[in-house]
Design a protein around this motif. Structure first.
Motif, short mmCIF file in Angstrom:
data_model
loop_
_atom_site.label_atom_id
_atom_site.label_comp_id
_atom_site.label_asym_id
_atom_site.label_seq_id
_atom_site.Cartn_x
_atom_site.Cartn_y
_atom_site.Cartn_z
N PRO A 18 0.83 -1.21 0.00
CA PRO A 18 0.00 0.00 0.00
C PRO A 18 0.86 1.26 0.00
O PRO A 18 2.01 1.24 0.44
N ASP A 19 0.29 2.36 -0.46
CA ASP A 19 1.03 3.62 -0.45
C ASP A 19 1.36 4.02 0.99
O ASP A 19 0.73 3.54 1.95
N LEU A 20 2.33 4.91 1.15
CA LEU A 20 2.84 5.28 2.46
C LEU A 20 1.75 5.81 3.40
O LEU A 20 1.75 5.50 4.59
N ARG A 21 0.80 6.56 2.87
CA ARG A 21 -0.23 7.13 3.76
C ARG A 21 -1.15 6.08 4.34
O ARG A 21 -1.92 6.36 5.25
N HIS A 22 -1.08 4.85 3.82
CA HIS A 22 -1.90 3.76 4.36
C HIS A 22 -1.06 2.66 5.00
O HIS A 22 -1.54 1.56 5.23
N ARG A 23 0.21 2.99 5.30
CA ARG A 23 1.06 2.04 6.00
C ARG A 23 1.23 2.49 7.44
O ARG A 23 1.37 3.68 7.72
N ARG A 24 1.24 1.54 8.33
CA ARG A 24 1.40 1.81 9.76
C ARG A 24 2.78 2.42 10.01
O ARG A 24 3.80 1.88 9.60
N PRO A 25 2.81 3.55 10.71
CA PRO A 25 4.10 4.13 11.08
C PRO A 25 4.87 3.22 12.03
O PRO A 25 4.27 2.44 12.77
N GLU A 26 6.16 3.34 12.02
CA GLU A 26 7.04 2.56 12.89
C GLU A 26 6.62 2.74 14.34
O GLU A 26 6.36 3.84 14.80
N GLY A 27 6.51 1.62 15.08
CA GLY A 27 6.23 1.66 16.51
C GLY A 27 4.76 1.72 16.89
O GLY A 27 4.44 1.69 18.08
N THR A 41 -3.18 0.13 19.15
CA THR A 41 -3.34 1.52 18.74
C THR A 41 -4.08 1.61 17.42
O THR A 41 -4.99 2.43 17.26
N VAL A 42 -3.73 0.77 16.47
CA VAL A 42 -4.43 0.75 15.17
C VAL A 42 -5.90 0.41 15.40
O VAL A 42 -6.79 1.04 14.82
N LEU A 68 -0.77 9.88 17.25
CA LEU A 68 -0.47 8.45 17.38
C LEU A 68 -0.07 7.76 16.09
O LEU A 68 0.55 6.70 16.13
N ALA A 69 -0.43 8.34 14.93
CA ALA A 69 -0.17 7.64 13.66
C ALA A 69 0.27 8.59 12.55
O ALA A 69 -0.01 8.35 11.38
N ASP A 70 0.95 9.66 12.92
CA ASP A 70 1.43 10.64 11.93
C ASP A 70 0.32 11.14 11.02
O ASP A 70 0.55 11.43 9.84
#
Length: 144
Positions: free
Chosen positions: A8-17, A22-23, A117-119
């Protein structure tokens, strides 16, 4: 790597940590906001339907007068036409109060928490569900 096998594109990928919990929490918060959006839509529908009803009364009053029922036309004008739907309020005022008192603060808090929490990434829960359910290589199951 072709487009069908890309993540998936970056805006739909879970940020590190960011944890699963949380998701999941952000997904629940998003779902709650989406439900409030639906309630807001219902309020606008209520507002428009009530307004349309009130405008239709003009025709009813005209026809009652034309039919010789002046007293009934006067009654509709006096008792129903332009009446508040709750004490002191027309429907537009209810919509405005909902927006100011509940919807706008809710939306701002959801955005703030998602940012912290998720940029600021939205729909991570759904994006991960999509990724888990995709058939790799299928033209109708692309990540983007």
């Amino acid at each position: 790597m072709n487009a069908r096998s890309q993540p998936p594109d970056l805006r739909h990928r879970r940020p590190e940590g960011v944890t699963d919990t949380t998701v999941e929490a952000l997904g629940a918060l998003s779902k709650a906001l989406e439900t409030a959006e639906r309630a807001r839509g219902a309020l606008y529908e209520f507002h428009q339907l009530t307004g349309s009803s009130d405008l239709c009364l003009d025709e009813a009053v005209r026809l009652l007068r034309e039919a010789g029922h002046t007293d009934r036309a006067d009654q509709v004008e006096r008792e129903v036409l332009g009446r508040n739907v709750i004490p002191g309020h027309w429907t537009f005022q209810i919509v405005e109060e909902y927006n100011t008192t509940y919807y706008e603060p809710f939306r701002a808090i959801e955005r703030q928490i998602r940012q912290e929490l998720a940029d600021g990434r939205d729909h991570l829960y759904e994006a991960e569900m999509k990724e888990a359910r995709r058939t790799k290589g299928h033209p109708d199951h692309t990540a983007d």
